[in-house]
Design a protein around this motif. Structure first.
Motif, short mmCIF file in Angstrom:
data_model
loop_
_atom_site.label_atom_id
_atom_site.label_comp_id
_atom_site.label_asym_id
_atom_site.label_seq_id
_atom_site.Cartn_x
_atom_site.Cartn_y
_atom_site.Cartn_z
N ASP A 102 -64.22 14.12 11.29
CA ASP A 102 -65.25 13.37 10.56
C ASP A 102 -64.76 11.98 10.20
N GLU A 103 -63.53 11.88 9.70
CA GLU A 103 -62.95 10.58 9.33
C GLU A 103 -62.76 9.69 10.56
N TYR A 104 -62.26 10.29 11.63
CA TYR A 104 -61.99 9.51 12.82
C TYR A 104 -63.28 8.97 13.43
N LEU A 105 -64.31 9.79 13.48
CA LEU A 105 -65.58 9.34 14.07
C LEU A 105 -66.24 8.26 13.21
N ASN A 106 -66.05 8.32 11.91
CA ASN A 106 -66.55 7.23 11.06
C ASN A 106 -65.89 5.92 11.45
N GLU A 107 -64.62 5.99 11.75
CA GLU A 107 -63.87 4.79 12.16
C GLU A 107 -64.34 4.30 13.52
N VAL A 108 -64.52 5.23 14.46
CA VAL A 108 -64.96 4.86 15.81
C VAL A 108 -66.33 4.21 15.77
N SER A 109 -67.21 4.70 14.92
CA SER A 109 -68.57 4.19 14.88
C SER A 109 -68.64 2.70 14.53
N THR A 131 -63.98 23.36 12.91
CA THR A 131 -65.03 22.46 12.48
C THR A 131 -65.33 21.49 13.61
N LEU A 132 -66.60 21.43 14.01
CA LEU A 132 -67.01 20.57 15.12
C LEU A 132 -67.80 19.37 14.59
N ASN A 133 -67.36 18.18 14.97
CA ASN A 133 -68.08 16.95 14.70
C ASN A 133 -68.34 16.25 16.03
N TYR A 134 -69.47 15.59 16.12
CA TYR A 134 -69.72 14.80 17.31
C TYR A 134 -70.37 13.48 16.94
N TYR A 135 -70.12 12.50 17.80
CA TYR A 135 -70.68 11.17 17.61
C TYR A 135 -71.19 10.66 18.95
N THR A 136 -72.42 10.19 18.98
CA THR A 136 -72.99 9.55 20.16
C THR A 136 -73.26 8.10 19.81
N SER A 137 -72.82 7.18 20.69
CA SER A 137 -72.89 5.77 20.35
C SER A 137 -74.26 5.15 20.56
N ARG A 138 -74.98 5.61 21.61
CA ARG A 138 -76.31 5.03 21.89
C ARG A 138 -77.22 6.09 22.50
N PRO A 139 -78.29 6.48 21.80
CA PRO A 139 -78.63 6.06 20.43
C PRO A 139 -77.64 6.67 19.43
N GLU A 140 -77.30 5.93 18.39
CA GLU A 140 -76.23 6.35 17.49
C GLU A 140 -76.64 7.60 16.71
N ASN A 141 -75.74 8.57 16.70
CA ASN A 141 -75.98 9.83 15.99
C ASN A 141 -74.64 10.48 15.70
N LYS A 142 -74.45 10.92 14.49
CA LYS A 142 -73.20 11.59 14.09
C LYS A 142 -73.56 12.81 13.26
N GLN A 143 -72.96 13.95 13.61
CA GLN A 143 -73.27 15.19 12.90
C GLN A 143 -72.06 16.10 12.86
N GLN A 144 -72.05 16.97 11.86
CA GLN A 144 -71.13 18.10 11.84
C GLN A 144 -71.97 19.35 12.06
#
Length: 280
Positions: A102-109, A131-144
């Motif tokens: 979660d912390e790392y993906l916040n940084e990547v975003s 614990t699974l987190n994912y981040y998609t850059s376009r369209p931007e979406n981040k979820q756990q």
């Protein structure tokens, strides 16, 4: 084009798995790649050797049990930025970082615009599960996401391609029938067989929409879980299985085309790594 299928058990009992994961890496056959190995930094992963982008990876696990996987977002060739920074470094940086997903993906975003579109999936061992987190850059979406069975491909998570839906359903069936450690070899073989499914999954309106401008033959090839597109020298090259049992034992098995790839006379390398999660 790649596909990642993940099953997370929220409360595994002895003899069950916390995590069952399988991935196909699709890439040009000519792209130089080193098979999975233990890196000096404590990461188990294959390595991209493409000049200018060497040192990255698409999927890896570290000795603490953290897992990262990178998937591109399929788009027309006209929209692909040739000068985008290497996305393979994102997985490596996460696995070497003390930060949770979660912390790392916040940084990547905060800096995702310098890359071509991608999804990054992180998996952190926690409370005898993951614990699974994912981040998609376009369209931007981040979820756990809560524990369960999930499929990720080269589209937005909430708009999956048909092959991803098919793979997710099949993974649920396999885990239900073979998801115990005494059946480990059968489980691995079933997962590998699932990922070699070359049946086209068409029509697929979402795939066709994202691939606007590509020949129909190419879209048809990409609609399969196992991709083969000889005309453009592109397809599924590597299947990786990662299992984490209730007691923290990790098995990672990679089956990959030997480089340089000769599609008319394929040779395969298979590597297996087994270790226990380092809890320090």
């Amino acid at each position: 084009m790649c596909i990642l299928l993940v099953h997370i058990n929220p409360s595994p009992r002895p003899g069950q798995y916390r995590l069952v994961l399988v991935n196909n890496r699709d890439e040009t056959y000519a792209r130089p790649t080193q098979p999975a190995h233990l890196w000096p930094s404590g990461i188990y992963a294959g390595m991209d050797l493409e000049p200018g982008r060497e040192g990255g990876t698409w999927l890896g696990i570290n000795e603490g049990g953290k897992i990262g996987c990178l998937l591109n977002i399929f788009q027309s060739a006209n929209n692909f930025g040739k000068n985008g920074e290497s996305r393979g470094s994102l997985v490596v940086e996460y696995l070497q970082s003390p930060k949770c997903g979660d912390e790392y993906l916040n940084e990547v975003s905060k800096s995702s615009s310098k890359y071509n579109p991608f999804s990054l999936i992180t998996l952190d061992p926690e409370n005898n599960s993951y614990t699974l987190n994912y981040y998609t850059s376009r369209p931007e979406n981040k979820q756990q996401l809560d524990p369960g069975t999930y499929g990720f491909g080269n589209s937005a998570f909430d708009k999956p391609f048909r092959k991803v839906e098919k793979g997710q359903k099949k993974l649920q069936e396999i885990v239900c029938s073979l998801g115990r450690t005494e059946q480990e070899q059968e489980l691995i073989e079933a997962l590998q067989a699932m990922m070699q499914d070359a049946e086209p999954n068409i029509p697929d309106p979402k795939l066709s929409e994202q691939g606007c401008g590509y020949p129909e033959e190419y879209i048809r090839a990409l609609s399969s879980i196992w991709v083969t597109c000889r005309k453009v020298g592109y397809g599924s090259r590597t299947t990786t299985v990662i299992l984490v049992s209730e007691d923290g034992r990790v098995v990672m098995r990679e089956r990959t085309m030997r480089h340089p790839v000769n599609i008319d006379s394929l040779q395969w390398d298979e590597n297996t790594f087994t270790f226990s999660i380092n809890r320090s």
